[in-house]
Write a protein that holds these residues in place. Structure first.
Motif, mmCIF file in Angstrom:
data_model
loop_
_atom_site.group_PDB
_atom_site.id
_atom_site.type_symbol
_atom_site.label_atom_id
_atom_site.label_comp_id
_atom_site.label_asym_id
_atom_site.label_seq_id
_atom_site.Cartn_x
_atom_site.Cartn_y
_atom_site.Cartn_z
ATOM 1 N N GLN A 1 0.829 -1.205 0.000
ATOM 2 C CA GLN A 1 0.000 0.000 0.000
ATOM 3 C C GLN A 1 0.866 1.258 0.000
ATOM 4 N N ALA A 2 1.946 1.237 0.765
ATOM 5 C CA ALA A 2 2.825 2.395 0.848
ATOM 6 C C ALA A 2 3.495 2.674 -0.495
ATOM 7 N N ILE A 3 3.957 1.608 -1.191
ATOM 8 C CA ILE A 3 4.594 1.786 -2.504
ATOM 9 C C ILE A 3 3.592 2.358 -3.506
ATOM 10 N N ARG A 4 2.377 1.768 -3.536
ATOM 11 C CA ARG A 4 1.360 2.210 -4.498
ATOM 12 C C ARG A 4 0.952 3.664 -4.247
ATOM 13 N N SER A 5 0.772 4.004 -2.984
ATOM 14 C CA SER A 5 0.337 5.366 -2.659
ATOM 15 C C SER A 5 1.449 6.381 -2.884
ATOM 16 N N ALA A 6 2.675 6.027 -2.562
ATOM 17 C CA ALA A 6 3.801 6.945 -2.733
ATOM 18 C C ALA A 6 4.044 7.268 -4.202
ATOM 19 N N ASN A 7 3.694 6.356 -5.092
ATOM 20 C CA ASN A 7 3.914 6.548 -6.525
ATOM 21 C C ASN A 7 2.690 7.100 -7.259
ATOM 22 N N THR A 8 1.674 7.515 -6.516
ATOM 23 C CA THR A 8 0.441 7.986 -7.159
ATOM 24 C C THR A 8 0.687 9.238 -7.994
ATOM 25 N N ARG A 9 -0.107 9.392 -9.051
ATOM 26 C CA ARG A 9 -0.042 10.591 -9.885
ATOM 27 C C ARG A 9 -1.177 11.570 -9.558
ATOM 28 N N LYS A 10 -1.939 11.260 -8.535
ATOM 29 C CA LYS A 10 -3.051 12.139 -8.151
ATOM 30 C C LYS A 10 -2.507 13.469 -7.641
ATOM 31 N N GLY A 11 -3.304 14.527 -7.859
ATOM 32 C CA GLY A 11 -2.921 15.843 -7.372
ATOM 33 C C GLY A 11 -3.030 15.924 -5.855
ATOM 34 N N HIS A 12 -2.487 16.999 -5.306
ATOM 35 C CA HIS A 12 -2.456 17.158 -3.848
ATOM 36 C C HIS A 12 -3.852 17.115 -3.224
ATOM 37 N N TRP A 13 -4.803 17.870 -3.794
ATOM 38 C CA TRP A 13 -6.136 17.933 -3.202
ATOM 39 C C TRP A 13 -6.842 16.583 -3.269
ATOM 40 N N ARG A 14 -6.669 15.900 -4.391
ATOM 41 C CA ARG A 14 -7.347 14.604 -4.555
ATOM 42 C C ARG A 14 -6.779 13.561 -3.598
ATOM 43 N N ILE A 15 -5.455 13.496 -3.494
ATOM 44 C CA ILE A 15 -4.852 12.506 -2.595
ATOM 45 C C ILE A 15 -5.154 12.844 -1.136
ATOM 46 N N ALA A 16 -5.306 14.150 -0.834
ATOM 47 C CA ALA A 16 -5.607 14.557 0.542
ATOM 48 C C ALA A 16 -6.974 14.063 0.989
ATOM 49 N N GLY A 17 -7.884 13.838 0.033
ATOM 50 C CA GLY A 17 -9.215 13.344 0.372
ATOM 51 C C GLY A 17 -9.356 11.842 0.190
ATOM 52 N N SER A 18 -8.260 11.167 -0.093
ATOM 53 C CA SER A 18 -8.327 9.725 -0.341
ATOM 54 C C SER A 18 -8.391 8.933 0.962
ATOM 55 N N PRO A 19 -8.939 7.717 0.913
ATOM 56 C CA PRO A 19 -9.002 6.870 2.109
ATOM 57 C C PRO A 19 -7.618 6.592 2.703
ATOM 58 N N ILE A 20 -6.597 6.540 1.854
ATOM 59 C CA ILE A 20 -5.252 6.230 2.338
ATOM 60 C C ILE A 20 -4.761 7.281 3.330
ATOM 61 N N LEU A 21 -4.877 8.554 2.949
ATOM 62 C CA LEU A 21 -4.407 9.595 3.867
ATOM 63 C C LEU A 21 -5.351 9.794 5.045
ATOM 64 N N LYS A 22 -6.635 9.520 4.825
ATOM 65 C CA LYS A 22 -7.578 9.653 5.940
ATOM 66 C C LYS A 22 -7.329 8.611 7.030
ATOM 67 N N CYS A 23 -6.842 7.443 6.610
ATOM 68 C CA CYS A 23 -6.613 6.391 7.610
ATOM 69 C C CYS A 23 -5.198 6.439 8.192
ATOM 70 N N THR A 24 -4.342 7.303 7.604
ATOM 71 C CA THR A 24 -2.995 7.468 8.172
ATOM 72 C C THR A 24 -2.868 8.806 8.901
ATOM 73 N N LEU A 25 -3.216 9.891 8.199
ATOM 74 C CA LEU A 25 -3.229 11.210 8.835
ATOM 75 C C LEU A 25 -4.625 11.423 9.423
ATOM 76 N N THR A 26 -4.899 10.718 10.485
ATOM 77 C CA THR A 26 -6.237 10.656 11.067
ATOM 78 C C THR A 26 -6.550 11.903 11.913
ATOM 79 N N ASN A 27 -7.796 11.965 12.361
ATOM 80 C CA ASN A 27 -8.183 13.054 13.271
ATOM 81 C C ASN A 27 -7.352 13.012 14.546
ATOM 82 N N LYS A 28 -7.083 11.812 15.036
ATOM 83 C CA LYS A 28 -6.265 11.650 16.245
ATOM 84 C C LYS A 28 -4.847 12.156 16.012
ATOM 85 N N TYR A 29 -4.342 11.924 14.808
ATOM 86 C CA TYR A 29 -3.001 12.386 14.449
ATOM 87 C C TYR A 29 -2.922 13.901 14.593
ATOM 88 N N PHE A 30 -3.916 14.606 14.011
ATOM 89 C CA PHE A 30 -3.924 16.066 14.090
ATOM 90 C C PHE A 30 -4.188 16.551 15.511
#
Length: 446
Positions: free
Chosen positions: A402-431
């Motif tokens: 998952q880390a390799i696939r996500s790190a190599n994504t071509r999605k833009g910043h805003w799109r990747i920021a709303g993806s499930p991957i970042l939501k489950c890693t950069l969680t509300n608890k994280y912030f």
């Protein structure tokens, strides 16, 4: 008891000791009460708590010897004899939330303390006189009370609002009119002369003196009380006409049941304001309309699914907040995530506390979610190299694949920021661990 026969004795408050309950409109002892050492010391402590910038003399609140100067006999003698001359205020210009600018006048610390001492004596006396429909700058009253009362009026079928905007109210107050209103209640000519001196003390702009022929400069402790004295005549007129209204400083909303009634009230009250109070109604900003569309103290109203009137932050207030958040969370401002979160904290805490009576459940959660997504954008840009993103995502719990696939994504910043991957890693608890202030958390506590 006849206040004219009251004798001034230093020490305890003469008004409490003599049992005076009404406005002492024949009293000649107000200056003595204002200049009691205990009252001046209390004023000094309040001004010190408030802090603020120095006036034109450069003296700061915490400077040594200031309290001794204030409570000393020379200053007291000057004030009693009428020889004291207030210094001009220092003019500063600040941006208004809805665009444009507002002029503030910063008195010297000495003048702030004297004004505070005057206010401490006059406010309890005027509180017995002021209208229950007035909510601004008064002890025990708040904008939230005004909004809840407005909601009550609308819920009772008054679904039109006469929204009156006074054009540059604090700059246009007529000194003679204001002093005539004060003189109806205050007979101590020494105090009347001192208040007029403060009104006419002038301003310093870029080192040049400018006289003040009208207006009550915002920034001094006495200005809020003077504005309420000036507009109390408007309150009394509205009450005499039987209107339902809420006034907070120069923001006044009158609630009526029809558009026709609203137009009639707008015409009549505008005439009263301009002819009797010698103020100017802003025709462009004043209007008769639906309270669901108009803004009052940053709030609006809506009807819930149950048909009940509810309170919400006005869409313009939300748009202004988003603009400020957008500036702080810009990906190009050179700040790191911790710096952005620190800057966001006072903004979100202040906004959340003010709008905590918002009854639209989605308001706070939508802003929280949008702000966190912008922060995820910033973090994703900080991790700009693929190997950095791969490492960080792995540290936050993603599997190797998952880390390799996500790190190599071509999605833009805003799109990747709303993806499930970042939501489950950069969680509300994280912030939350980083110190992020959640609007939902503030309103839940409130």
């Amino acid at each position: 008891m006849d206040i004219r026969r009251a004798e001034y004795v230093p020490g305890e408050s003469m008004w409490e000791r003599q049992g005076v309950q009404q406005m002492p409109n024949s009293s000649g002892y107000l200056m003595e009460a204002i200049l009691e050492s205990s009252n001046l010391s209390k004023a000094y402590r309040q001004v010190k708590r408030n802090g603020g910038s120095p006036g034109i003399d450069g003296i700061r609140v915490g400077d040594a010897g200031l309290q001794t100067l204030i409570t000393g006999e020379p200053l007291r003698t000057e004030l009693l004899e009428g020889s004291y001359k207030p210094k001009p205020v220092r003019r500063v210009t600040i941006p208004k939330p809805d665009g444009g600018t507002r002029d503030l006048g910063i008195p010297t610390v000495t003048d702030r303390i004297i004004q505070q001492a005057i206010a401490q004596i006059l406010i309890p006396l005027y509180e017995k006189k002021f209208s229950d429909h007035s909510y601004g700058f008064r002890p025990g009253r708040s904008c939230h009370q005004a909004i809840r009362k407005a909601k009550e009026y609308i819920s009772n079928g008054n679904e039109y609002v006469v929204d009156i905007d006074l054009e540059k109210f604090f700059d246009r107050v007529n000194h003679d009119k204001l002093m005539s209103l004060i003189a109806k209640d205050i007979a101590d000519k020494r105090l009347l002369r001192l208040i007029r001196k403060y009104l006419q003390s002038g301003v310093m702009i870029g080192g040049l003196f400018e006289s003040t022929e009208e207006g009550t400069p915002q920034g001094g402790p006495l200005s809020p009380l003077l504005s309420n004295i000036m507009l109390d005549e408007l309150d009394k007129e509205l009450e005499a006409r039987g209107h339902l209204f809420c006034r907070y400083a120069d923001d006044c909303n009158i609630y009526v049941s029809s558009k026709k009634a609203g137009d009639r009230v707008m015409e009549g009250i505008s005439t009263f304001i301009e002819k009797r109070l010698k103020l100017k109604v802003n025709k462009q900003k004043s209007a008769v309309g639906s309270p669901y569309e108009r803004k009052f103290l940053g709030f609006g109203f809506y009807k819930g699914k149950d048909g009940q009137v509810k309170i919400r932050a006005h869409k313009k207030s939300i748009a202004k907040l988003r603009a400020k958040i957008r500036k702080i969370t810009s990906r190009n401002n050179g700040k790191n995530t911790q710096q952005r979160i620190r800057e966001l904290a006072p903004l979100l805490r202040g906004w959340g506390n003010y709008y905590r009576i918002d009854e639209m459940k989605s308001t706070m959660s939508d802003i929280d979610g949008w702000t966190r997504r912008r922060l995820r954008c910033c973090i994703w840009k900080e991790w700009k190299r693929i190997r950095t993103r791969f490492r960080k995502l792995g540290e936050l719990g993603l599997s190797h694949e998952q880390a390799i696939r996500s790190a190599n994504t071509r999605k833009g910043h805003w799109r990747i920021a709303g993806s499930p991957i970042l939501k489950c890693t950069l969680t509300n608890k994280y912030f939350e661990r980083l110190g992020f202030v959640s609007l939902c958390g503030i309103t839940a506590k409130g």
